[in-house]
Design an enzyme around this catalytic site. Structure first.
Site, mmCIF file in Angstrom:
data_model
loop_
_atom_site.group_PDB
_atom_site.id
_atom_site.type_symbol
_atom_site.label_atom_id
_atom_site.label_comp_id
_atom_site.label_asym_id
_atom_site.label_seq_id
_atom_site.Cartn_x
_atom_site.Cartn_y
_atom_site.Cartn_z
ATOM 1 N N LYS B 100 7.643 72.761 -47.675
ATOM 2 C CA LYS B 100 8.137 72.767 -46.291
ATOM 3 C C LYS B 100 8.324 74.233 -45.892
ATOM 4 O O LYS B 100 9.204 74.915 -46.403
ATOM 5 C CB LYS B 100 9.461 72.014 -46.174
ATOM 6 C CG LYS B 100 10.062 72.136 -44.776
ATOM 7 C CD LYS B 100 11.435 71.501 -44.649
ATOM 8 C CE LYS B 100 12.090 71.962 -43.363
ATOM 9 N NZ LYS B 100 13.439 71.412 -43.179
ATOM 10 N N GLY B 188 18.079 68.289 -35.806
ATOM 11 C CA GLY B 188 18.728 67.917 -34.549
ATOM 12 C C GLY B 188 19.259 66.500 -34.496
ATOM 13 O O GLY B 188 20.072 66.172 -33.636
#
Lengths: 66, 260
Positions: B100, B188
């Site tokens: 990632k 988020g």
């Protein structure tokens, strides 16, 4: 012999290999990596790689993160 | 319905969990299990040299034999540092090259540094890494990262750890419509409805950490997120109704007992 181990100045008695150092500091886990002076030293070379005065050694693992 | 395939492996779960911020490994493991996820992210850090040799490490608890381990480059602010971290992760994980990529800015909202992210993505792809890349919700940048060769593009819903949900649904929809690689909303998510909305927009998955780890009951929240992702995915494929300006009665207007 003085080295920098994970950013801490560390004194070692003799010239030694990565494998011996790992043994001395009780690293037993399967998943870790070793860098010497920002070069990765693959596990296959830990038994033969000699640590030298002034080497910057990083022993790295995986921890929790997102 | 499209299968989720990342780096030639099919995933049944479309939820990816971060492993940071949990109280202890026991809670991490319980939340991961409760979420039914198959992929977890980890951070790459200096080992605690002085620790008891019998104390557990994260990968003793979350085994790479059981889960896909996705090492991140969190804490890197340059392409050079991110690439170095990925090389270390590859050695650490016995040659696995799925990573990632996140190159952040030092701003208060930790937005991705896109200039360094693009550079790092190019360098990593050229070294045969399989890059899942964290980015902003800019459709043009998302497409560029796909064109560079990233295996998965992961736009933010909102700032990391903010719990503000999907701030710009239109951008996420556009990214999804233009994509030929999986799109996973990363960052988020605050609660289950945020994960559900991401999936209703057609995303291929959701990656989250804080929303579960910092919930009052992380194990229950992990289960809730599992359901939300499935629910949103199914709703997207079932096809939502059109938005209308006026009401449309659900019951027939004829045959009323009280009518004429």
């Amino acid at each position: 012999m003085k080295i920098l181990l994970n950013n801490e100045t560390t004194l070692l008695n003799d010239e030694l290999t990565i494998s011996i150092l790992l043994d001395q500091i009780n690293i037993r886990q399967k998943y870790f990596a070793v860098e010497v002076n920002e070069q990765i030293i693959p596990k296959s070379k830990h038994k033969s790689f000699l640590i030298k005065e002034g080497d910057r050694i990083e022993i790295i693992t995986a921890i929790g993160g997102g | 319905m499209k299968k989720l395939i990342i780096d030639n492996k099919e995933y049944k779960s479309r939820l990816i969990l971060g492993t940071g911020k949990y109280k202890d490994f026991k809670e991490t493991k319980a939340a991961v299990k409760s979420s039914a996820c198959e992929m977890v992210t980890v951070a790459i850090r200096r080992m605690n040299i002085g620790q008891d040799k019998n104390s557990q490490n994260l990968l003793d608890v979350i085994s790479p034999d059981e889960y896909t381990i996705l090492p991140n480059t969190a804490g890197c602010y340059s392409a050079k540092d991110a690439v170095r971290t990925c090389e270390i992760a590859c050695e650490l994980l016995e040659g696995k090259k799925l990573v990632k990529l996140e190159v952040l800015s030092k701003s208060k909202n930790l937005f991705p540094n896109i200039i360094e992210t693009l550079k790092a993505a190019e360098m990593l792809v050229s070294k045969d890494f399989k890059v899942m890349v964290y980015t902003t919700d800019d459709p043009l940048i998302a497409k560029e990262l796909e064109n560079i060769g990233c295996v998965c593009v992961m736009p933010l819903g909102s700032a990391i750890g903010s719990g503000r949900g999907i701030i710009n649904k239109f951008n996420i929809s556009e990214i999804v419509e233009n994509a030929n690689v999986p799109i996973i909303v990363d960052a988020g998510v605050g609660t289950a409805s945020d994960a559900c909305i991401a999936m209703e927009l057609g995303c291929d998955g959701v990656l989250m950490n804080t929303a579960i780890a910092c919930a009052r009951n992380p194990i229950l929240m992990a289960s809730s997120m599992k359901d939300a992702v499935v629910s949103g995915y199914n709703a997207f494929h079932a096809g939502r109704i059109e938005l209308k300006d006026k009401a449309s009665p659900s019951s027939p207007i004829s045959g009323l007992v009280t009518g004429d």
